[in-house]
Design a protein around this motif. Structure first.
Motif, PDB file in Angstrom:
ATOM      1  N   THR A  38       0.846  -1.191   0.000  1.00  0.00           N
ATOM      2  CA  THR A  38       0.000   0.000   0.000  1.00  0.00           C
ATOM      3  C   THR A  38       0.882   1.241   0.000  1.00  0.00           C
ATOM      4  O   THR A  38       2.029   1.198   0.450  1.00  0.00           O
ATOM      5  N   GLY A  39       0.329   2.332  -0.499  1.00  0.00           N
ATOM      6  CA  GLY A  39       1.038   3.605  -0.489  1.00  0.00           C
ATOM      7  C   GLY A  39       0.108   4.709  -0.039  1.00  0.00           C
ATOM      8  O   GLY A  39      -1.059   4.766  -0.440  1.00  0.00           O
ATOM      9  N   SER A  42      -0.382  11.071   1.015  1.00  0.00           N
ATOM     10  CA  SER A  42      -0.221  12.250   1.877  1.00  0.00           C
ATOM     11  C   SER A  42       1.119  12.232   2.598  1.00  0.00           C
ATOM     12  O   SER A  42       1.716  13.279   2.820  1.00  0.00           O
ATOM     13  N   SER A  43       1.623  11.053   2.939  1.00  0.00           N
ATOM     14  CA  SER A  43       2.902  10.954   3.650  1.00  0.00           C
ATOM     15  C   SER A  43       4.044  10.498   2.745  1.00  0.00           C
ATOM     16  O   SER A  43       5.211  10.646   3.095  1.00  0.00           O
ATOM     17  N   GLY A  44       3.706   9.895   1.609  1.00  0.00           N
ATOM     18  CA  GLY A  44       4.740   9.353   0.727  1.00  0.00           C
ATOM     19  C   GLY A  44       5.259   7.996   1.153  1.00  0.00           C
ATOM     20  O   GLY A  44       6.196   7.473   0.559  1.00  0.00           O
ATOM     21  N   LEU A  45       4.643   7.401   2.183  1.00  0.00           N
ATOM     22  CA  LEU A  45       5.102   6.107   2.683  1.00  0.00           C
ATOM     23  C   LEU A  45       4.492   4.947   1.908  1.00  0.00           C
ATOM     24  O   LEU A  45       3.297   4.925   1.632  1.00  0.00           O
ATOM     25  N   ILE A  46       5.335   3.993   1.599  1.00  0.00           N
ATOM     26  CA  ILE A  46       4.902   2.733   0.995  1.00  0.00           C
ATOM     27  C   ILE A  46       5.111   1.658   2.050  1.00  0.00           C
ATOM     28  O   ILE A  46       6.170   1.593   2.672  1.00  0.00           O
ATOM     29  N   LYS A  47       4.075   0.831   2.256  1.00  0.00           N
ATOM     30  CA  LYS A  47       4.158  -0.250   3.240  1.00  0.00           C
ATOM     31  C   LYS A  47       4.222  -1.576   2.494  1.00  0.00           C
ATOM     32  O   LYS A  47       3.342  -1.893   1.699  1.00  0.00           O
TER      33      LYS A  47
END
Length: 148
Positions: A38-39, A42-47
Motif C-alpha cells: 500500500t502507499g 499524503s505521507s509518501g510512505l509505501i508499506k
C-alpha cells in the motif's frame, strides 16, 4: 513493460469479466511469491510485506519510493518513477516489470501491478498493489528478453 491507464471506478466491469473461475492460488505460489503493498500519498510512505521488504533489500517494511527503487535496474528507474507520479495525480491502474540486483550479484525479476486513488477533497490519495517475484533468479550478467 511500463503501462498506465486512467481508471474509471464508477463504470462497472463488463458482464462476465470477473466470472473466470480458474483462480488457483496454489498454482500462483508454485511459480512466484506474491505480496500486496500500500502507499499513502499524503505521507509518501509505501508499506511492504515481509517478502517484498527482503527481496527489495530493505531493512524496514515502510519506505519512500526512491528507497524502494534503489535496487531496481538503473535503466528502468526513471520510467517507474514517472508511472508513480502519473498515478499520484489521477486515478489510474498501472504495471511495470524490472529486475532487482541482490548483494550476491544475482538479479531477481519483479512484476508490479497496482492502482491509485488521487488526492481530492474527500481522499488524501492512496495506492494499492501487488508484487510478483518469479521463483528463479538470473545469473550475474545474464540478460532478459527485450523489454517493451
Amino acid at each position: 513493460m511500463f503501462k498506465i491507464a486512467k481508471a474509471n471506478f464508477a463504470a462497472p466491469f463488463a458482464p462476465g469479466s470477473l466470472a473466470f473461475d480458474s483462480h488457483d492460488p496454489d498454482l500462483l505460489a508454485q511459480f512466484c511469491v506474491s505480496e500486496g503493498w500500500t502507499g499513502d500519498l499524503s505521507s509518501g510512505l509505501i508499506k511492504l510485506g515481509q517478502w517484498s521488504t527482503m527481496l527489495h533489500g530493505l531493512t524496514s517494511s515502510e519506505c519512500g519510493l526512491l528507497s524502494l527503487m534503489h535496487c531496481y535496474d538503473a535503466q528502468d528507474r526513471a520510467r517507474i518513477l514517472d508511472l508513480f507520479e502519473q498515478a499520484a495525480t489521477a486515478a489510474s491502474s498501472f504495471c511495470y516489470s524490472t529486475t532487482t540486483l541482490g548483494a550476491n550479484g544475482h538479479r531477481q525479476p519483479i512484476f508490479c501491478v497496482g492502482e491509485s486513488i488521487a488526492a481530492d477533497g474527500r481522499h488524501a490519495g492512496s495506492m494499492v498493489g501487488m508484487f510478483l517475484f518469479p521463483r528463479f533468479k538470473l545469473e550475474p550478467g545474464s540478460q532478459l528478453a527485450t523489454r517493451q
